[in-house]
Write a protein that holds these residues in place. Structure first.
Motif, short mmCIF file in Angstrom:
data_model
loop_
_atom_site.label_atom_id
_atom_site.label_comp_id
_atom_site.label_asym_id
_atom_site.label_seq_id
_atom_site.Cartn_x
_atom_site.Cartn_y
_atom_site.Cartn_z
N GLU A 80 3.24 1.67 -13.34
CA GLU A 80 2.14 0.95 -12.69
C GLU A 80 2.21 -0.54 -12.99
OE1 GLU A 80 -1.56 2.64 -13.80
OE2 GLU A 80 -1.06 4.66 -13.14
N ARG A 81 2.51 -0.85 -14.26
CA ARG A 81 2.56 -2.26 -14.66
C ARG A 81 3.71 -2.98 -13.95
NH1 ARG A 81 2.64 -1.23 -19.48
NH2 ARG A 81 4.87 -1.35 -19.88
N ASP A 82 4.87 -2.35 -13.89
CA ASP A 82 6.01 -2.99 -13.25
C ASP A 82 5.76 -3.21 -11.76
OD1 ASP A 82 7.22 -2.89 -15.66
OD2 ASP A 82 8.56 -1.19 -15.20
N LEU A 114 -5.32 -3.72 -4.73
CA LEU A 114 -4.65 -2.44 -4.52
C LEU A 114 -4.35 -1.81 -5.87
CD1 LEU A 114 -2.09 -3.52 -1.76
CD2 LEU A 114 -4.35 -2.50 -1.45
N THR A 115 -4.74 -0.60 -6.07
CA THR A 115 -4.49 0.11 -7.33
C THR A 115 -3.87 1.46 -7.02
OG1 THR A 115 -6.67 1.13 -7.32
CG2 THR A 115 -6.47 -0.98 -8.44
N VAL A 116 -3.28 2.03 -8.06
CA VAL A 116 -2.67 3.35 -7.89
C VAL A 116 -3.72 4.41 -7.63
CG1 VAL A 116 -1.31 5.12 -9.06
CG2 VAL A 116 -0.72 2.71 -9.33
N ARG A 166 0.83 -1.20 0.00
CA ARG A 166 0.00 0.00 0.00
C ARG A 166 0.88 1.26 0.00
NH1 ARG A 166 -2.75 -2.88 4.32
NH2 ARG A 166 -4.54 -4.03 3.46
N LYS A 167 1.94 1.23 0.78
CA LYS A 167 2.82 2.40 0.85
C LYS A 167 3.50 2.64 -0.50
CE LYS A 167 6.64 4.39 3.48
NZ LYS A 167 7.31 4.86 2.27
N GLU A 168 3.95 1.56 -1.15
CA GLU A 168 4.61 1.73 -2.46
C GLU A 168 3.63 2.27 -3.49
OE1 GLU A 168 6.19 -2.10 -3.34
OE2 GLU A 168 7.92 -1.90 -2.01
N LEU A 169 2.38 1.79 -3.42
CA LEU A 169 1.36 2.31 -4.35
C LEU A 169 1.08 3.79 -4.10
CD1 LEU A 169 -1.11 -0.71 -4.44
CD2 LEU A 169 0.15 0.21 -6.39
#
Length: 321
Positions: free
Chosen positions: A50-52, A89-91, A17-20
């Motif tokens: 986003e894909r990576d 989880l999404t951006v 979540r933090k990375e997103l």
């Protein structure tokens, strides 16, 4: 009853979540700084990030569960459950999903209200500028329509003046050689040979204006100090360059060249124009070309300022015999 996630899974989801959330901030900043030229490349870069990140999260989720080879069906099921949690989880939404209990008790969110439309200042400015230019063009067109037709007025004035002087106009092509062609026509009319003023006579097969051009160039070359003040030095032209244009090109001739031709052939050149009196050149004592205006033969030229598309123009005027 659903199995509670392990501490490792909880830690992994929190880190994801933090990375997103961090990626969402980076993407927002990149799109804010993008220009029209770089916007497409920035969008492609954001999609790639986003894909990576999504592929990285899915790979880490499988590594935690150990994969189907290590734990059999239970490990495979756990991997699928963790992958579903990671995939949720999404951006666009970096906040953790609500628990089942809170989702049941929380009231449904109201539908998103459309944002008020902000006026586009650039488009408004362009539209205002276009309207101003259109108004200026309309005003200019109206002013031009009220202006007198200079061509018609000039033609009528010159026709009337030629009639009063007893002159008949001979049309000369407006090709840049008009002065020299008109002067050659006048030399023939008064009976003077073309080569009378040439340092070296030309081949008889040359066009008539070639003879008068050469005579003008020779006279200018032999009397540079007298004519250098007439040059337009703002365009960076020197006397030798101008003489070369007179001799070898279709450079238009003006008052300086009329005077040089009159002195070279020892005649008086009369220039008839729509406005003002007749301009006479070559009457004064010259540099050896004649004995003043007395007894000299006279040539007549019509000078047009507004009547021809290429600009100023000379025609030949023949006196009635």
């Amino acid at each position: 009853m659903a199995e509670q996630p392990s501490a490792l899974e909880t830690t992994l989801l929190a880190r994801h979540r933090k990375e997103l959330k961090d990626l969402q901030s980076r993407i927002t900043q990149k799109k804010k700084n993008a220009t029209k030229r770089t916007r497409r490349g920035v969008s492609e870069e954001c999609e790639r990030l986003e894909r990576d990140l999504k592929e990285k999260h899915e790979r880490e989720a499988k590594e935690i569960t150990g994969g189907p080879a290590e734990g059999g069906e239970e490990a495979e099921e756990a991997a699928e459950q963790l992958a579903e949690k990671v995939g949720s989880l999404t951006v666009q939404s970096a906040e953790p999903p609500n628990s089942a209990k809170s989702s049941k008790s929380a009231p449904p969110l109201p539908p998103a209200q459309p944002r008020p439309h902000k006026p586009n200042r650039a488009k408004a400015r362009l539209a205002r500028r276009a309207a101003e230019m259109e108004a200026q063009m309309a005003a200019a067109a109206a002013e031009a329509a009220n202006q007198p037709d200079r061509r018609t007025l000039e033609l009528a004035a010159l026709r009337e003046r030629c009639q009063s002087l007893g002159l008949t106009e001979q049309d000369i092509p407006p090709d840049g050689h008009c002065l020299y062609s008109a002067f050659a026509d006048q030399l023939e009319w008064v009976g003077l040979p073309f080569d009378a003023a040439l340092d070296q006579p030309l081949d008889g097969g040359q066009r008539k204006y070639r003879h008068t051009r050469a005579a003008c160039a020779d006279y200018l070359a032999n009397h540079k100090p007298s004519f250098e003040p007439f040059l337009d030095y703002d365009v960076g032209e020197d006397m030798d360059g101008h003489i070369a244009k007179v001799r070898d090109t279709a450079e238009w001739g003006g008052q300086m060249e009329v005077l040089a031709l009159a002195k070279a052939y020892g005649v008086v050149a009369n220039v008839v124009q729509a406005e003002g009196g007749v301009i006479r050149m070559g009457e004064e004592e010259d540099d050896g070309g004649g004995g003043g205006g007395v007894g000299k033969k006279e040539v007549w030229l019509a000078y047009y300022r507004h009547s021809f598309g290429l600009g100023e123009h000379y025609n030949s005027l023949r006196a009635k015999r």
